[in-house]
Design an enzyme around this catalytic site. Structure first.
Site, short mmCIF file in Angstrom:
data_model
loop_
_atom_site.label_atom_id
_atom_site.label_comp_id
_atom_site.label_asym_id
_atom_site.label_seq_id
_atom_site.Cartn_x
_atom_site.Cartn_y
_atom_site.Cartn_z
N CYS A 35 43.37 38.01 39.25
CA CYS A 35 41.93 38.30 39.15
C CYS A 35 41.27 37.88 40.46
CB CYS A 35 41.31 37.58 37.95
SG CYS A 35 39.56 37.92 37.72
N ASP A 36 41.13 38.83 41.37
CA ASP A 36 40.61 38.52 42.70
C ASP A 36 39.28 37.77 42.70
OD1 ASP A 36 42.66 39.61 44.32
OD2 ASP A 36 41.94 41.62 43.91
#
Length: 791
Positions: A477-478
């Site tokens: 999850c950037d």
């Protein structure tokens, strides 16, 4: 008698094309084409987004103002002056006007068809007794658009028309931009200087393609090269230039250029006129002339179309299915492998793909061109750091630099090495890859096996005193960028993903006879799973992580971001979740995360910034990573369900929801043709039902390689191993049969799967019943006709 309304969306040409028959019901519905140097996405209404590589992404048709350079964005906003490809048709006797495909005039039409194909995009528009057909194709090796425009008189009287193709070029440069008619090339040529200020950039930019050309096969009667001269006071819906007898032949001198050419024609009843145009970038006039000579003729267009069709055919995939769901068949057989091929063929048209994206996108090539997957492993692992860590991005060309998100430290990239390798080994059985020696920039020369071991050791070392994996400024999850930016925060998902990755790698170590290493990595996986259970199990699901300040999040007490899908999926894959825990998790996932459009990444969505989680909480409610139906997360869950077994109905329901349709209501809500899976559909179904289900329209996604894998190995149950092909179909309970043709290791398997009075899967090869559902000693070139009976 009332006229029957056409179906809004329909497949044609045996599924090779999809049509939409209304430009207003799904205004953002689009098709896309690509080659290894360019990509274009074009909507049913004629708006287009195109880019090409030189070697970094660049444009040849621009916005009307200074445009920020950025990666491809979801949910693009289209507006009157957005780049597009249009043609105006004017009745010279009545003054009436319409445009094709639909923009910019938006006039009523009698017939509208937008047809997205695998190898071209096509429109048919009928209005005012005139039919316009527009076709766009691409060459295989160059950056250009090939346009054919046909105009036919359908009325019972002769017609006098003006036909005016209008391809806006936009604001090219604040330093220098111009355009003029070029008699030698028979077209409009716009020129600019890519803006720069540093002296060194002059040499970097010296050979860029700073010209945009629009070439005509038939010389026009008049033209316009200035946007202002063309549009004038009338606006794009009724340009001032079209109110005059002819276009004025303007040029653009440090003014916004455009490409508009006009033909005055007289058509008798049933008569047709055909035109061809070439649109694209070039470095100089010599290059433009060469492109004209090669492509701009009837024969050139026909040869280009044949070559491009052959290029696309190389990505046809390894699977053909016949199921009770014909719309799904069409997607699996025609469109899914095409999207998988796109990702592995051009790596999203970037020079520095994120490492996780690069590995997962190339995972899909196992089923199309395994040699591409093999090469990708060697390319990636050669860039391993001395510590064993993998970089945030993989540099694909000399001089490339890490950009955008790849400048933010993430800690998950090593995980994807074994996870994607497993699929490669399943499909090819090519363990020789592990013995390849790969030099790196550090000066060492190690085998692939040794480098993977280093990566696993790095994962084991990158944990805190509890045995939980550090997150730094993000994992998969950037935008979860503030959980661990102080150096203490940990990721629940990454801890579980590390365990899964270590277990996969331990099996490979066993295969290679490295039993001590296998034991060590399994012990590491067990330790990760134990740490997750001790510190992250919240009674009915696993938490998402623990912040720098030791706050556990993704738990029951959280009003927002209460339950996240990824930790649950990967706890199943890693073995952290016991059967009892899974029985508790699944109903909670159903209750909190299911929507009519797929499964949300987490829920409830964040409505305000949470500073110990990060910018994911600032994203719009239900968009992207903030509780969208984020298909990449969804397919991980589906994969875990197929791996778990006995969950085929839950898995199939979620898999089917990734595809728009088949009802008009669903198509309209999603706004997308069923020719690709987007990276997300809007979530927050309970909070924002009006926008829930809306497609991002972004076909760049790590989802599709996993979808293809889940269909092949999960739904069809045709998975390779070291000895051959395992056969364990997992049909949904509503299906009694399906047929599959599967290409595997050079052989063809025709598999007829039916339910029967059996307690376990039985396989018959011809007249012979196999002792187990496992075909061994596969001979390349052979065809195996299998009858499979399932309970």
């Amino acid at each position: 008698m009332t006229r029957k309304m056409p179906t809004l969306v329909r497949p044609t040409h045996n599924g090779e094309r999809y049509e939409i028959t209304n430009p207003t019901a799904m205004p953002k519905a689009a098709g896309f084409l690509w080659n290894q140097k360019m990509m274009i996405q074009i909507t049913c209404r004629g708006f287009a987004t195109a880019q090409f590589m030189q070697p970094e992404p660049a444009k040849y048709a621009y916005a009307p103002n200074i445009e920020a350079k950025t990666f491809m964005q979801p949910e693009p906003n289209y507006y009157a002056h957005h780049p597009g490809r249009f043609v105006y048709i004017k009745d010279e006797e009545t003054g009436r006007l319409f445009s094709a495909p639909y923009e910019p005039v938006r006039a009523p039409h009698d017939r509208f068809v937008f047809s997205a194909g695998k190898t071209d995009v096509f429109w048919v528009i009928e209005s005012m007794g005139i039919r316009v057909e527009m076709t766009m194709g691409l060459p295989t090796h160059h950056v250009a658009e090939l346009w054919t425009i046909k105009v036919k008189n359908l009325s019972s009287r002769p017609r006098k028309l003006s036909v005016t193709p209008y391809f806006p070029i936009g604001y090219m440069s604040w330093m220098n931009q111009s355009a003029e008619w070029n008699h030698n090339l028979n077209g409009i040529v716009a020129s600019c200087v890519t803006p720069y200020q540093k002296a060194a950039d002059y040499f970097k930019n010296k050979y860029l393609k700073d010209k945009t050309y629009f070439l005509c096969d038939v010389p026009p009667d008049s033209w316009e090269a200035s946007q202002q001269a063309f549009e004038g006071e009338g606006g794009l819906h009724n340009p001032s230039a079209l109110q005059e007898r002819n276009l004025s032949g303007s040029d653009a001198r440090y003014e916004t250029p455009t490409a508009a050419v006009q033909y005055k024609i007289a058509l008798g009843t049933g008569e047709q006129q055909e035109y061809r145009f070439l649109f694209g970038p070039a470095h100089d006039e010599a290059e433009i002339g060469a492109m004209r000579s090669k492509y701009l003729s009837k024969e050139g267009f026909e040869q280009t179309a044949a070559d491009y069709a052959a290029y696309m055919a190389r990505g046809r995939g390894c699977l053909h299915v016949e199921t009770p769901d014909k719309d799904l068949d069409n997607f699996i057989n025609n469109w899914l492998p095409r999207q998988v091929y796109y990702h592995g063929d051009v790596n999203r048209l970037t020079t520095d793909p994120q490492t996780r994206n690069y590995l997962q996108d190339n995972m899909g090539m196992n089923y199309i061109k395994p040699e591409v997957s093999r090469r990708a492993f060697l390319t990636a692992i050669a860039q391993q750091e001395a510590t064993g860590a993998m970089p945030d991005g993989i540099l694909l060309v000399e001089g490339a630099e890490l950009k955008y998100i790849n400048q933010v430290p993430h800690t998950d990239h090593c995980v994807w090495l074994p996870v994607t390798l497993e699929a490669y080994l399943n499909e090819t059985g090519d363990y020789s890859l592990l013995k390849e020696k790969v030099p790196s920039a550090n000066g060492d020369k190690l085998t692939v096996f040794e480098r993977f071991c280093r990566a696993m050791d790095w994962l084991l070392k990158s944990r805190d005193h509890r045995g939980l994996s550090y997150i730094a400024q993000g994992d998969w999850c950037d935008p979860m960028n503030m959980v661990g930016y102080k150096g203490k925060g940990v990721s629940g998902w990454l801890t579980l993903a590390t365990a899964f990755s270590l277990n996969i790698w331990a099996k490979v170590c066993d295969h290679e006879g490295e039993t001590d290493l296998a034991k060590r990595f399994r012990e590491g996986a067990d330790a990760c799973n134990a740490a997750a259970n001790e510190h992250l199990w919240d009674g009915e699901w696993f938490a998402r992580g623990i912040t720098d300040d030791n706050v556990v999040f993704g738990i029951k007490e959280d009003k927002e971001g209460r339950i996240w899908l990824n930790p649950q999926s990967w706890s199943i894959l890693s073995g952290a979740a016991s059967p009892e825990q899974i029985d508790k998790m699944l109903p909670q996932i159903d209750s909190h995360l299911n929507t009519p459009y797929g499964i949300q990444m987490f829920g409830p969505p964040y409505t305000k910034m949470r500073e110990d989680v990060g910018r994911v909480t600032q994203k719009a409610i239900g968009s992207a990573e903030n509780a969208a139906v984020y298909n990449h997360a969804g397919i991980f869950f589906i994969h875990s369900l197929y791996e778990l077994g006995a969950q085929q109905d839950r898995a199939f329901t979620l898999l089917r929801q990734m595809l728009p349709g088949p009802t008009d209501t669903d198509y309209i809500q999603r706004g997308q043709l069923p020719i690709y899976i987007p990276n997300y559909y809007r979530g927050a179904w309970k909070e924002c039902p009006r926008t829930a289900g809306r497609s991002s329209q972004l076909f760049n996604t790590g989802t599709v390689s996993w979808v293809y894998r889940c269909i092949i190995e999960g739904l069809c149950g045709l998975r390779g191993d070291g000895e051959g092909l395992l056969i364990r179909p997992q049909l949904p309970s509503s299906w009694n049969s399906m047929k599959v043709t599967r290409e595997f290791r050079g052989a063809t398997f025709n598999v007829d799967i039916r339910r029967g009075n059996v307690k376990e899967v039985t396989v018959r090869n011809g007249d012979k019943v196999l002792p187990a559902p496992h075909v061994k000693d596969i001979e390349p070139g052979q065809t195996y006709n299998l009858t499979v009976t399932i309970p």
